[in-house]
Scaffold this motif. Structure first.
Motif, mmCIF file in Angstrom:
data_model
loop_
_atom_site.group_PDB
_atom_site.id
_atom_site.type_symbol
_atom_site.label_atom_id
_atom_site.label_comp_id
_atom_site.label_asym_id
_atom_site.label_seq_id
_atom_site.Cartn_x
_atom_site.Cartn_y
_atom_site.Cartn_z
ATOM 1 N N ILE A 161 -11.759 -15.958 -7.620
ATOM 2 C CA ILE A 161 -11.546 -15.373 -8.942
ATOM 3 C C ILE A 161 -12.865 -14.826 -9.465
ATOM 4 C CG2 ILE A 161 -11.163 -15.960 -11.385
ATOM 5 C CD1 ILE A 161 -9.085 -17.970 -10.470
ATOM 6 N N LEU A 162 -12.827 -13.581 -9.966
ATOM 7 C CA LEU A 162 -13.955 -13.086 -10.758
ATOM 8 C C LEU A 162 -13.366 -12.512 -12.020
ATOM 9 C CD1 LEU A 162 -15.617 -10.355 -11.730
ATOM 10 C CD2 LEU A 162 -16.988 -12.340 -11.144
ATOM 11 N N THR A 163 -13.900 -12.948 -13.146
ATOM 12 C CA THR A 163 -13.437 -12.389 -14.408
ATOM 13 C C THR A 163 -14.538 -12.538 -15.442
ATOM 14 O OG1 THR A 163 -11.661 -12.439 -16.042
ATOM 15 C CG2 THR A 163 -12.308 -14.553 -15.110
ATOM 16 N N GLY A 164 -14.306 -12.031 -16.640
ATOM 17 C CA GLY A 164 -15.350 -12.150 -17.649
ATOM 18 C C GLY A 164 -15.007 -11.438 -18.929
ATOM 19 N N ASP A 165 -15.957 -11.466 -19.859
ATOM 20 C CA ASP A 165 -15.773 -10.833 -21.164
ATOM 21 C C ASP A 165 -17.073 -10.189 -21.604
ATOM 22 O OD1 ASP A 165 -13.044 -11.996 -22.258
ATOM 23 O OD2 ASP A 165 -14.090 -13.634 -21.249
ATOM 24 N N ARG A 166 -16.928 -9.137 -22.404
ATOM 25 C CA ARG A 166 -18.122 -8.547 -23.026
ATOM 26 C C ARG A 166 -18.555 -9.427 -24.189
ATOM 27 N NH1 ARG A 166 -16.004 -2.502 -24.266
ATOM 28 N NH2 ARG A 166 -14.564 -2.470 -22.508
ATOM 29 N N PRO A 167 -19.819 -9.766 -24.265
ATOM 30 C CA PRO A 167 -20.280 -10.560 -25.408
ATOM 31 C C PRO A 167 -20.624 -9.664 -26.594
ATOM 32 C CG PRO A 167 -22.051 -10.320 -23.811
ATOM 33 C CD PRO A 167 -20.875 -9.549 -23.273
ATOM 34 N N PRO A 189 -7.960 -12.845 -13.489
ATOM 35 C CA PRO A 189 -7.166 -13.179 -14.677
ATOM 36 C C PRO A 189 -7.742 -12.530 -15.940
ATOM 37 C CG PRO A 189 -8.427 -15.109 -13.929
ATOM 38 C CD PRO A 189 -8.801 -13.972 -13.032
ATOM 39 N N VAL A 190 -7.010 -11.566 -16.480
ATOM 40 C CA VAL A 190 -7.467 -10.781 -17.637
ATOM 41 C C VAL A 190 -6.287 -10.420 -18.525
ATOM 42 C CG1 VAL A 190 -9.577 -9.671 -16.779
ATOM 43 C CG2 VAL A 190 -7.352 -8.807 -16.055
ATOM 44 N N GLY A 191 -6.577 -9.804 -19.655
ATOM 45 C CA GLY A 191 -5.537 -9.284 -20.537
ATOM 46 C C GLY A 191 -4.924 -8.010 -19.958
ATOM 47 N N ASP A 244 -4.721 -5.067 -20.949
ATOM 48 C CA ASP A 244 -5.473 -3.813 -21.084
ATOM 49 C C ASP A 244 -6.422 -3.583 -19.908
ATOM 50 O OD1 ASP A 244 -7.053 -5.998 -21.836
ATOM 51 O OD2 ASP A 244 -8.358 -4.736 -23.052
ATOM 52 N N GLN A 245 -6.600 -4.579 -19.046
ATOM 53 C CA GLN A 245 -7.548 -4.441 -17.938
ATOM 54 C C GLN A 245 -6.900 -3.939 -16.644
ATOM 55 O OE1 GLN A 245 -11.110 -5.086 -18.238
ATOM 56 N NE2 GLN A 245 -10.324 -4.750 -20.296
ATOM 57 N N GLU A 246 -5.579 -3.760 -16.653
ATOM 58 C CA GLU A 246 -4.910 -3.293 -15.434
ATOM 59 C C GLU A 246 -5.503 -1.975 -14.900
ATOM 60 O OE1 GLU A 246 -3.043 -4.583 -13.206
ATOM 61 O OE2 GLU A 246 -2.524 -2.746 -12.110
ATOM 62 N N ILE A 259 -17.070 -16.765 -13.482
ATOM 63 C CA ILE A 259 -16.811 -16.223 -14.811
ATOM 64 C C ILE A 259 -18.087 -15.599 -15.354
ATOM 65 C CG2 ILE A 259 -15.938 -16.738 -17.120
ATOM 66 C CD1 ILE A 259 -14.036 -18.577 -15.882
ATOM 67 N N MET A 260 -17.979 -14.312 -15.618
ATOM 68 C CA MET A 260 -19.175 -13.534 -15.911
ATOM 69 C C MET A 260 -19.236 -13.107 -17.376
ATOM 70 S SD MET A 260 -20.065 -9.887 -14.232
ATOM 71 C CE MET A 260 -18.911 -9.053 -15.292
ATOM 72 N N ILE A 261 -20.386 -13.273 -17.985
ATOM 73 C CA ILE A 261 -20.594 -12.733 -19.321
ATOM 74 C C ILE A 261 -21.148 -11.321 -19.141
ATOM 75 C CG2 ILE A 261 -21.720 -13.094 -21.541
ATOM 76 C CD1 ILE A 261 -21.708 -16.050 -20.952
ATOM 77 N N ALA A 262 -20.320 -10.337 -19.506
ATOM 78 C CA ALA A 262 -20.590 -8.941 -19.139
ATOM 79 C C ALA A 262 -21.506 -8.284 -20.166
ATOM 80 C CB ALA A 262 -19.273 -8.181 -18.987
ATOM 81 N N ASP A 263 -22.756 -8.760 -20.218
ATOM 82 C CA ASP A 263 -23.677 -8.226 -21.229
ATOM 83 C C ASP A 263 -24.059 -6.785 -20.945
ATOM 84 O OD1 ASP A 263 -25.166 -9.030 -19.011
ATOM 85 O OD2 ASP A 263 -26.948 -9.515 -20.205
ATOM 86 N N GLN A 264 -24.150 -6.436 -19.656
ATOM 87 C CA GLN A 264 -24.518 -5.054 -19.349
ATOM 88 C C GLN A 264 -23.395 -4.098 -19.738
ATOM 89 O OE1 GLN A 264 -26.284 -5.287 -15.443
ATOM 90 N NE2 GLN A 264 -27.286 -3.314 -15.783
ATOM 91 N N GLN A 265 -22.170 -4.534 -19.495
ATOM 92 C CA GLN A 265 -21.045 -3.699 -19.917
ATOM 93 C C GLN A 265 -21.034 -3.573 -21.448
ATOM 94 O OE1 GLN A 265 -16.338 -4.234 -19.778
ATOM 95 N NE2 GLN A 265 -17.130 -3.838 -17.757
ATOM 96 N N ALA A 266 -21.353 -4.659 -22.141
ATOM 97 C CA ALA A 266 -21.385 -4.617 -23.604
ATOM 98 C C ALA A 266 -22.459 -3.644 -24.095
ATOM 99 C CB ALA A 266 -21.645 -6.013 -24.166
ATOM 100 N N SER A 277 -18.711 0.001 -12.678
ATOM 101 C CA SER A 277 -19.547 -1.208 -12.691
ATOM 102 C C SER A 277 -18.654 -2.444 -12.643
ATOM 103 C CB SER A 277 -20.493 -1.162 -13.889
ATOM 104 O OG SER A 277 -20.336 -2.240 -14.744
ATOM 105 N N GLN A 278 -17.481 -2.348 -13.254
ATOM 106 C CA GLN A 278 -16.540 -3.471 -13.188
ATOM 107 C C GLN A 278 -16.016 -3.661 -11.753
ATOM 108 O OE1 GLN A 278 -14.234 -3.881 -16.656
ATOM 109 N NE2 GLN A 278 -12.711 -5.221 -15.761
ATOM 110 N N ALA A 279 -15.858 -2.548 -11.034
ATOM 111 C CA ALA A 279 -15.462 -2.638 -9.620
ATOM 112 C C ALA A 279 -16.562 -3.341 -8.828
ATOM 113 C CB ALA A 279 -15.196 -1.246 -9.051
ATOM 114 N N ALA A 280 -17.817 -3.071 -9.186
ATOM 115 C CA ALA A 280 -18.940 -3.751 -8.529
ATOM 116 C C ALA A 280 -18.877 -5.251 -8.819
ATOM 117 C CB ALA A 280 -20.269 -3.163 -8.993
ATOM 118 N N ASP A 281 -18.616 -5.616 -10.076
ATOM 119 C CA ASP A 281 -18.522 -7.037 -10.446
ATOM 120 C C ASP A 281 -17.494 -7.754 -9.556
ATOM 121 O OD1 ASP A 281 -20.102 -6.278 -12.624
ATOM 122 O OD2 ASP A 281 -18.388 -6.167 -14.008
ATOM 123 N N ILE A 282 -16.333 -7.127 -9.453
ATOM 124 C CA ILE A 282 -15.214 -7.782 -8.769
ATOM 125 C C ILE A 282 -15.457 -7.852 -7.261
ATOM 126 C CG2 ILE A 282 -12.741 -7.558 -8.228
ATOM 127 C CD1 ILE A 282 -12.472 -6.243 -11.089
#
Ligand code: TRP
Length: 340
Positions: free
Chosen positions: A8-14, A152-154, A156-158, A43-50, A138-143
């Protein structure tokens, strides 16, 4: 040979504290999956994405790093079972992003429905930062850095997962190797994943000021519940009321484990004779029961921020090992490991 574990890889923008929309939309699922013991969970805190739309306010992101970490620990993400880490501390993710960008067209990026909606909401127009437009890459890189097959996401992430799968297929085909793994999303049960705001708006969000936070104290929760949008045609207690589109009942459907009781209350409300104050008090009890243990755990961790930093540091070190290994394979596949 032992069977390979799912990853599993998932996360949120802080960009602030997490609210009960995050909780029902993805956090609950993540904790449940973590606790099955069947996954290697990152579980990643996506600060760069934020930062892609907050470059001028890095302090907000910095501050939110701790808030989100505390929210994670409070809902039961367990650093013994899951690796919690910080995106910006993993340089391999940036390099993977650069390689993948060559496999994606600008027009495909502009068509990503979630990014499209966000560009409208944030009123970027033509001034959308390039980093923001490409964040799905960049999210594809994360995963893919973690070879995650489960995300596992909401809901809107599909579109991000769809775009990741395209990049994976293109990469594996062009370089003729099965290095990258196609991920699948894990979404909340139908009807339970998207919680409307307190005002009845379809989305709960900080900018709309209609959220209940995991860190809210008991009084704040109660005040917010008592202010909730119900049925504007339900004026006198004796009037028959509507339960569809009535935010209080939507919340009860999501949070009250006692489904029979909810069915009874709905019947009474529709028949007339059940007042808004009473039903809100009932919802308040349900929410307080769910959120109290979360808030108390959060407080305990907040009193020990050094421990939280240690969790993030150790998690990031572990994440670097895995991501560097994938980057090496990717460089080998492209053929740019010139000097061994
Ligand atoms: N886009 C996600 C959000 O806004 C955060 C995120 C970044 C993410 N990278 C991810 C989620 C990788 C899942 C997998 O909430």
């Amino acid at each position: 040979m032992a069977e390979k574990k799912h990853v599993i890889l998932t996360g949120d923008r802080p960009t602030g504290k997490l609210h009960i929309g995050h909780y029902v939309g993805s956090l609950k699922n993540r904790v449940a999956l973590q606790n099955t013991g069947k996954y290697d969970t990152y579980i990643m805190i996506a600060d760069q994405q934020a930062l892609t739309d907050n470059a001028r306010d890095p302090e907000k992101i910095r501050r939110s790093l701790h808030e989100v970490s505390l929210d994670y620990l409070a809902v039961g993400i367990d650093p013994q079972k899951s690796t919690i880490f910080v995106q910006s501390q993993i340089p391999a993710l940036s390099e993977l992003t650069m390689h993948y960008l060559n496999l994606v067209t600008v027009s495909r990026l502009k068509r990503n429905p979630t990014v499209k909606t966000e560009i409208q909401q944030k009123k970027f127009g033509e001034s959308v930062p390039a980093g923001f437009l490409i964040y799905p890459v960049s999210q594809a890189a994360d995963i893919t850095a973690f070879k995650a097959d489960t995300v596992p996401v909401g809901d809107d992430q599909e579109p991000m997962l769809e775009q990741t799968r395209e990049i994976v297929r293109t990469f594996n085909r062009i370089y003729d190797q099965e290095i990258l793994v196609e991920p699948e999303g894990v979404f909340p049960p139908k009807g339970e994943g998207r919680i409307p705001g307190l005002d009845g708006n379809a989305k709960m969000s900080k900018s709309l000021g209609n959220a209940i936070y995991l860190s809210d104290d008991a009084d704040t929760i109660q005040k917010k519940v008592m202010s909730m949008y119900t049925d504007p045609t339900h004026i006198k207690v004796s009037d028959p009321g509507h339960v569809e589109g009535n935010t209080v009942f939507t919340y009860l459907d999501i949070f009250d484990p006692d489904k029979d009781q909810v069915a009874k209350l709905k019947e009474q409300y529709q028949a007339g004779g059940l007042g808004d104050v009473k039903i809100k008090r009932y919802l308040n009890d349900v929410l307080q029961a769910e959120l109290k243990p979360i808030r108390e755990r959060r407080k305990r961790y907040a009193a020990n921020i050094d421990y939280v930093d240690q969790v993030l540091k150790e998690g990031s070190a572990r994440a670097n090992e895995v991501a560097n290994q994938t980057l090496k394979e990717v460089r080998d596949a492209i053929g740019i490991n010139y000097f061994g």
